[in-house]
Design a protein around this motif. Structure first.
Motif, PDB file in Angstrom:
ATOM      1  N   ARG A   1       2.530   5.139  -5.923  1.00  0.00           N
ATOM      2  CA  ARG A   1       2.445   3.731  -6.296  1.00  0.00           C
ATOM      3  C   ARG A   1       2.439   3.619  -7.817  1.00  0.00           C
ATOM      4  NH1 ARG A   1       4.876   2.339  -3.680  1.00  0.00           N
ATOM      5  NH2 ARG A   1       4.363   0.162  -3.333  1.00  0.00           N
TER       6      ARG A   1
ATOM      7  N   GLN B   1      -9.596  10.347   4.308  1.00  0.00           N
ATOM      8  CA  GLN B   1      -8.498  10.617   3.362  1.00  0.00           C
ATOM      9  C   GLN B   1      -8.134  12.097   3.241  1.00  0.00           C
ATOM     10  OE1 GLN B   1      -7.174   7.962   3.045  1.00  0.00           O
ATOM     11  NE2 GLN B   1      -8.533   6.295   2.480  1.00  0.00           N
TER      12      GLN B   1
ATOM     13  N   PRO C   1     -12.629   5.811   6.571  1.00  0.00           N
ATOM     14  CA  PRO C   1     -11.494   6.542   5.991  1.00  0.00           C
ATOM     15  C   PRO C   1     -11.938   7.839   5.315  1.00  0.00           C
ATOM     16  CG  PRO C   1     -11.429   4.207   5.394  1.00  0.00           C
ATOM     17  CD  PRO C   1     -12.795   4.482   5.961  1.00  0.00           C
TER      18      PRO C   1
ATOM     19  N   CYS D   1      -4.411   4.506  -4.966  1.00  0.00           N
ATOM     20  CA  CYS D   1      -4.420   3.195  -4.297  1.00  0.00           C
ATOM     21  C   CYS D   1      -4.077   2.029  -5.213  1.00  0.00           C
ATOM     22  CB  CYS D   1      -5.793   2.967  -3.680  1.00  0.00           C
ATOM     23  SG  CYS D   1      -5.836   1.507  -2.639  1.00  0.00           S
TER      24      CYS D   1
ATOM     25  N   ASP E   1      -8.643   7.089   8.336  1.00  0.00           N
ATOM     26  CA  ASP E   1      -7.348   7.147   7.645  1.00  0.00           C
ATOM     27  C   ASP E   1      -7.285   8.480   6.902  1.00  0.00           C
ATOM     28  OD1 ASP E   1      -6.901   4.488   8.329  1.00  0.00           O
ATOM     29  OD2 ASP E   1      -7.475   3.711   6.361  1.00  0.00           O
ATOM     30  N   ILE E   2      -6.129   9.125   6.957  1.00  0.00           N
ATOM     31  CA  ILE E   2      -5.961  10.392   6.238  1.00  0.00           C
ATOM     32  C   ILE E   2      -4.622  10.381   5.502  1.00  0.00           C
ATOM     33  CG2 ILE E   2      -5.668  12.907   6.500  1.00  0.00           C
ATOM     34  CD1 ILE E   2      -7.541  12.756   8.926  1.00  0.00           C
ATOM     35  N   ILE E   3      -4.642  10.852   4.278  1.00  0.00           N
ATOM     36  CA  ILE E   3      -3.403  10.974   3.508  1.00  0.00           C
ATOM     37  C   ILE E   3      -3.010  12.445   3.451  1.00  0.00           C
ATOM     38  CG2 ILE E   3      -2.336  10.689   1.230  1.00  0.00           C
ATOM     39  CD1 ILE E   3      -4.172   8.306   0.751  1.00  0.00           C
TER      40      ILE E   3
ATOM     41  N   LYS F   1       1.715   9.655   4.877  1.00  0.00           N
ATOM     42  CA  LYS F   1       2.283  10.546   3.867  1.00  0.00           C
ATOM     43  C   LYS F   1       2.033   9.895   2.517  1.00  0.00           C
ATOM     44  CE  LYS F   1       5.803  10.285   6.590  1.00  0.00           C
ATOM     45  NZ  LYS F   1       7.156  10.097   7.081  1.00  0.00           N
ATOM     46  N   TYR F   2       1.554  10.680   1.570  1.00  0.00           N
ATOM     47  CA  TYR F   2       1.275  10.106   0.257  1.00  0.00           C
ATOM     48  C   TYR F   2       2.526   9.416  -0.293  1.00  0.00           C
ATOM     49  CZ  TYR F   2       0.728   9.617  -4.708  1.00  0.00           C
ATOM     50  OH  TYR F   2       0.723   9.094  -5.971  1.00  0.00           O
ATOM     51  N   SER F   3       2.329   8.206  -0.780  1.00  0.00           N
ATOM     52  CA  SER F   3       3.426   7.407  -1.326  1.00  0.00           C
ATOM     53  C   SER F   3       3.075   7.044  -2.772  1.00  0.00           C
ATOM     54  CB  SER F   3       3.572   6.147  -0.455  1.00  0.00           C
ATOM     55  OG  SER F   3       4.429   5.206  -1.042  1.00  0.00           O
TER      56      SER F   3
ATOM     57  N   VAL G   1       0.814  -1.214   0.000  1.00  0.00           N
ATOM     58  CA  VAL G   1       0.000   0.000   0.000  1.00  0.00           C
ATOM     59  C   VAL G   1       0.852   1.270   0.000  1.00  0.00           C
ATOM     60  CG1 VAL G   1      -0.493   0.347   2.479  1.00  0.00           C
ATOM     61  CG2 VAL G   1      -2.259   0.807   0.777  1.00  0.00           C
ATOM     62  N   ARG G   2       2.014   1.190   0.642  1.00  0.00           N
ATOM     63  CA  ARG G   2       2.978   2.295   0.567  1.00  0.00           C
ATOM     64  C   ARG G   2       4.350   1.712   0.283  1.00  0.00           C
ATOM     65  NH1 ARG G   2      -0.835   3.554   4.049  1.00  0.00           N
ATOM     66  NH2 ARG G   2       0.041   2.103   5.518  1.00  0.00           N
TER      67      ARG G   2
HETATM   68  N1  5AD Z   1       0.022   6.606  -0.054  1.00  0.00           N
HETATM   69  C1  5AD Z   1      -0.267   6.831   1.247  1.00  0.00           C
HETATM   70  N2  5AD Z   1      -1.256   6.236   1.890  1.00  0.00           N
HETATM   71  C2  5AD Z   1      -2.022   5.374   1.196  1.00  0.00           C
HETATM   72  N3  5AD Z   1      -3.097   4.650   1.561  1.00  0.00           N
HETATM   73  C3  5AD Z   1      -3.500   3.931   0.502  1.00  0.00           C
HETATM   74  N4  5AD Z   1      -2.710   4.182  -0.562  1.00  0.00           N
HETATM   75  C4  5AD Z   1      -1.804   5.089  -0.157  1.00  0.00           C
HETATM   76  C5  5AD Z   1      -0.733   5.758  -0.793  1.00  0.00           C
HETATM   77  N5  5AD Z   1      -0.443   5.551  -2.092  1.00  0.00           N
HETATM   78  C6  5AD Z   1      -3.696   4.729   2.901  1.00  0.00           C
HETATM   79  C7  5AD Z   1      -5.160   5.159   2.837  1.00  0.00           C
HETATM   80  C8  5AD Z   1      -5.883   3.887   3.152  1.00  0.00           C
HETATM   81  C9  5AD Z   1      -4.917   3.207   4.085  1.00  0.00           C
HETATM   82  C10 5AD Z   1      -5.122   1.748   4.272  1.00  0.00           C
HETATM   83  O1  5AD Z   1      -3.665   3.448   3.489  1.00  0.00           O
HETATM   84  O2  5AD Z   1      -5.374   6.141   3.828  1.00  0.00           O
HETATM   85  O3  5AD Z   1      -7.141   4.113   3.747  1.00  0.00           O
END
Ligand code: 5AD
Length: 469
Positions: free
Chosen positions: A365, A291, A289, A169, A329-331, A361-363, A49-50
């Motif tokens: 993918r 986000q 979530p 995601c 969950d928050i990004i 932290k946004y990752s 996921v990250r």
């Molecule tokens: N980067 C960061 N966080 C993510 N999540 C999902 N994909 C990413 C990503 N690319 C987080 C979301 C989700 C949780 C399981 O992981 O907040 O709800």
């Protein structure tokens, strides 16, 4: 027979998959060990996921491979789960000591593949193919695990995959299309667990509120051009299949509590909100979530709801169950997130007052739409926003935990406290961990405790006040 060590990264779905693989191996005569040092087979069940989660599992395998090459060349090494699915054979090309790669639709084949490798009939196996009906194969439980202590709670997988296609995601690509098990099949598994002493069941899936929406898989069809669709259940009188499932599980005698994870906000139609009022076994907890708190970000993320709609769900839930615990969950640092967008997330956190917020932290993918979006933010900005939101969320959570001090609350005793084995722990219906001085005889009991103090995301109960016997 050979001994196996399974290390699990990531979410509760992964924990559940590992448990099913472990149960499958035990049934075949393998023994489970709690350390890699004495294992004949080492399996890493991975998370994608990250990026950090992937790097952790790869680093671990590199260390294992170095050790094995030197000291124990006969040990079998395998990757399972999400990263196995998304990277497949590439993992063996990169780490030639790896013998086995099992994808997310092939967990049930693990024992067979290990037999083949251990007997020498095959050297390396990679299986990341799709398999029709694989959603119904995660069913074996290991109710006394490697620790041999009886389980009070159990996880039941109700569906696999996700068709939501949030732009950040990777899950739709690692877990595939949404596929659901049938209600009778799930209920039978839950009944069996309850007959073996389980008191609380958590229904699991990548997007449980979409349960049963697609009873037949369409592996060849492309993602819907409007994946957000209508608000599921919203404004419709019919009960969604998910609520029908909750009702069916609720009927099971001897079951005390029902939880589920993870839902999608769009699944919180009135039928689900009403269910909290109608079904006493459905606990007062919702992990929803969010986000982001910015409509602009929610749109770019393809979440399919607005800030207002999210706040409306929280308000309705609290109207039905004022004591409900709400986690999220928050990004932070999604591409294009401005200071103003981030302020809106901070203000959402203040407005909702989450009991617990997992902040990420946004990752980036690979192959997800957000990876190609402009205005990718520097790491330093993500770090700074992460810290600010974390500080705020922790302050809010601490205040919410403090409110329990001096109050009585019901817990279901799950077992020993992990931090202090001399103590017992349980959870409140609203999902807060409570630690108290108890003994093995309390395992599996519903108890009323008086909360005396709080720790970091933990409550401490005083059994002396209520009397335990
Ligand atoms: N980067 C960061 N966080 C993510 N999540 C999902 N994909 C990413 C990503 N690319 C987080 C979301 C989700 C949780 C399981 O992981 O907040 O709800």
């Amino acid at each position: 027979m050979p001994s196996v060590y399974i290390k699990t990264y990531g979410c509760q779905m992964n924990e559940r998959d590992s448990e099913a693989v472990a149960a499958q191996l035990v049934a075949k005569g393998y023994s489970l060990v709690t350390s890699e040092a004495s294992a004949d087979v080492i399996l890493l069940n991975t998370c994608s996921v990250r990026d950090f989660a992937e790097q952790k599992a790869i680093g671990k395998m590199q260390n294992l491979a170095a050790d094995v090459r030197k000291n124990r060349p006969e040990v079998v090494l395998g990757f399972m789960g999400c990263m196995a699915q998304s990277r497949g054979k590439e993992l063996i090309d990169r780490l030639p000591d790896v013998d086995l790669v099992v994808g997310t639709q092939k967990f049930h084949r693990t024992a067979g593949y290990l037999d083949e490798i251990l007997s020498g009939s095959r050297e390396k196996i990679v299986d990341v193919a799709e398999e029709q009906g694989s959603e119904a194969t995660i069913r074996e439980h290991l109710l006394n695990g490697a620790t041999k202590e009886k389980s009070v709670t159990a996880f039941v997988s109700i569906m696999q995959g996700c068709n939501q296609y949030c732009t950040f995601c990777i899950v739709p690509y690692t877990r595939g299309e949404e596929r659901s098990r049938t209600i009778p099949d799930i209920v039978a598994e839950c009944r069996e667990l309850v007959s073996r002493g389980v008191k609380e069941i958590t229904l699991l899936g990548q997007i449980v509120t979409s349960y049963g929406r697609r009873t037949t898989p369409h592996p060849a069809s492309p993602p819907s051009p409007h994946p957000m669709g209508r608000g599921q259940g919203e404004g419709r009188s019919a009960k969604t299949p998910f609520v029908q499932l909750l009702e069916a599980v609720h009927e099971i005698e001897g079951l005390e509590r029902i939880r589920f994870t993870s839902p999608h906000p769009k699944g919180y139609g009135d039928d689900l909100i009403d269910a909290y009022g109608r079904l006493p076994k459905l606990v007062e907890h919702a992990h929803i979530p969010a986000q982001s708190g910015s409509d602009r970000m929610l749109k770019l993320m393809h979440r399919g709801y607005t800030r207002e709609r999210f706040l409306g769900i929280v308000e309705k839930l609290r109207r039905v169950k004022p004591e409900i615990g709400i986690s999220t969950d928050i990004i932070v640092g999604f591409p294009g997130e401005t200071g103003k967008d981030f302020e809106e997330t901070l203000s959402l956190a203040r407005e909702v007052e989450f009991d617990l917020a997992y902040i990420f932290k946004y990752s980036t993918r690979k192959d997800t739409p957000a990876a190609e979006m402009p205005d990718q933010l520097p790491q330093a900005v993500k770090e700074e926003r992460n810290q600010r939101l974390l500080t705020l969320a922790n302050e809010i959570a601490a205040r919410r935990y403090e409110k329990f001090v001096g109050k009585q609350t019901q817990i279901l005793v799950e077992g020993r406290s992990k931090r202090n084995l001399a103590r017992m722990m349980g959870r409140t219906r609203c999902n807060k961990t409570v630690v108290f001085d108890g003994s093995e005889r309390h395992r599996g009991q519903l108890m009323n405790l008086k909360i005396t103090r709080t720790g970091s995301f933990t409550l401490y109960g005083d059994p002396a006040v209520v009397g335990l016997d």
